[in-house]
Design an enzyme around this catalytic site. Structure first.
Site, PDB file in Angstrom:
ATOM      1  N   ASP A  49      32.131 109.004  19.256  1.00 42.16           N
ATOM      2  CA  ASP A  49      32.977 109.874  19.890  1.00 42.16           C
ATOM      3  C   ASP A  49      33.255 111.086  18.072  1.00 42.16           C
ATOM      4  O   ASP A  49      33.624 112.306  18.769  1.00 42.16           O
ATOM      5  CB  ASP A  49      34.231 109.302  20.110  1.00 42.16           C
ATOM      6  CG  ASP A  49      35.685 110.198  20.329  1.00 42.16           C
ATOM      7  OD1 ASP A  49      35.221 111.178  21.403  1.00 42.16           O
ATOM      8  OD2 ASP A  49      36.799 109.971  19.782  1.00 42.16           O
ATOM      9  N   GLU A 121      28.024 109.283  24.629  1.00 33.86           N
ATOM     10  CA  GLU A 121      29.097 109.086  23.162  1.00 33.86           C
ATOM     11  C   GLU A 121      28.661 107.819  22.334  1.00 33.86           C
ATOM     12  O   GLU A 121      28.256 108.257  21.744  1.00 33.86           O
ATOM     13  CB  GLU A 121      30.775 109.145  23.726  1.00 33.86           C
ATOM     14  CG  GLU A 121      31.429 110.034  23.775  1.00 33.86           C
ATOM     15  CD  GLU A 121      32.534 109.875  23.783  1.00 33.86           C
ATOM     16  OE1 GLU A 121      33.811 110.841  23.938  1.00 33.86           O
ATOM     17  OE2 GLU A 121      33.584 108.789  23.816  1.00 33.86           O
TER      18      GLU A 121
END
EC number: 3.1.26.3
Length: 229
Positions: A49, A121
């Site tokens: 992320d 991610e």
């Protein structure tokens, strides 16, 4: 370790050959099937992320040298949100190689937006850990591709736009209510109602609660901004 045939094929689609194959296996392992000897992808998701965010921030700054922070922020949010990550995951067939527990598989986990977004991610982080930031940066720019250059100048999502519209008129934030859910576990269908202080209301349906809320907000905002005849 040797990767399974499906992960070898996925590597090819991803465009990165792992020097540490265990990183890829971890990136596609969901918590529903993890164990003491088989860690899940949550820690990688946390890192991915942040890597994605940095890459997108740099890319957007370079793409529009005149944009203000207020203009860049909604574009950034549009590119890093779970829905976009899930779209990219579908583009490369990430759902096909996810390692899931039986209950998650039975409930359609390979198609769940949040699960796909998280795994995307984690894959970004796995590449970062395997080959460094530049490799991860190159991967993100390639996979996100034209999305970066074509993100709307005002890319606020519908819920944000509706809330700003209401607040500008002294209203409370829009109120969302889940009014229905049907369909099998692996393909649910959600119906959501959004209501404003002035009594205006709209409903919408979608395959996830979040998408239904966005659709309802978009429909109500369009109606509120349409001049009366």
């Amino acid at each position: 370790m040797r990767l399974s045939a499906d992960l070898v094929e996925f590597q090819d689609r991803l465009g990165h050959k792992f020097r540490q194959p265990a990183l890829l296996l971890r990136a596609v392992t969901h918590a529903s099937i993890s164990s003491a000897t088989r860690p899940d992808n949550q820690r990688l998701e946390f890192l991915g992320d942040r890597v994605l965010g940095l890459v997108m921030a740099e890319a957007l700054l370079g793409a529009d040298l005149q944009a203000t922070e207020g203009q860049l922020a909604p574009r950034f949010n549009a590119l890093v949100r779970k829905e976009t990550c899930a779209e990219v995951a579908r583009d490369i067939g990430l759902g096909d190689v996810l390692k899931l527990g039986r209950s998650e598989m039975m409930s359609g986990g390979r198609r769940k937006e949040a699960l796909l977004g998280d795994a995307m991610e984690a894959v970004i982080a796995a590449v970062h850990q395997d080959a460094g930031f530049e490799a991860a940066r190159g991967l993100v720019l390639r996979l996100w591709g034209s999305r970066i250059g074509t993100v709307a100048p005002d890319a606020r999502d519908a819920k944000t736009s509706l809330q700003e519209w209401a607040q500008a008129r002294g209203m409370a934030p829009p109120h969302y209510t889940l009014t229905g859910r049907d369909g099998p576990d692996h393909q649910p269908h959600f119906k959501v109602e959004v209501r404003l202080d002035n009594g205006a209301v709209e409903t919408a349906s979608a395959g996830s609660k979040r998408a239904a809320e966005q659709a309802a907000a978009g429909a109500l905002l369009a109606r509120m901004e349409t001049p009366n005849d």
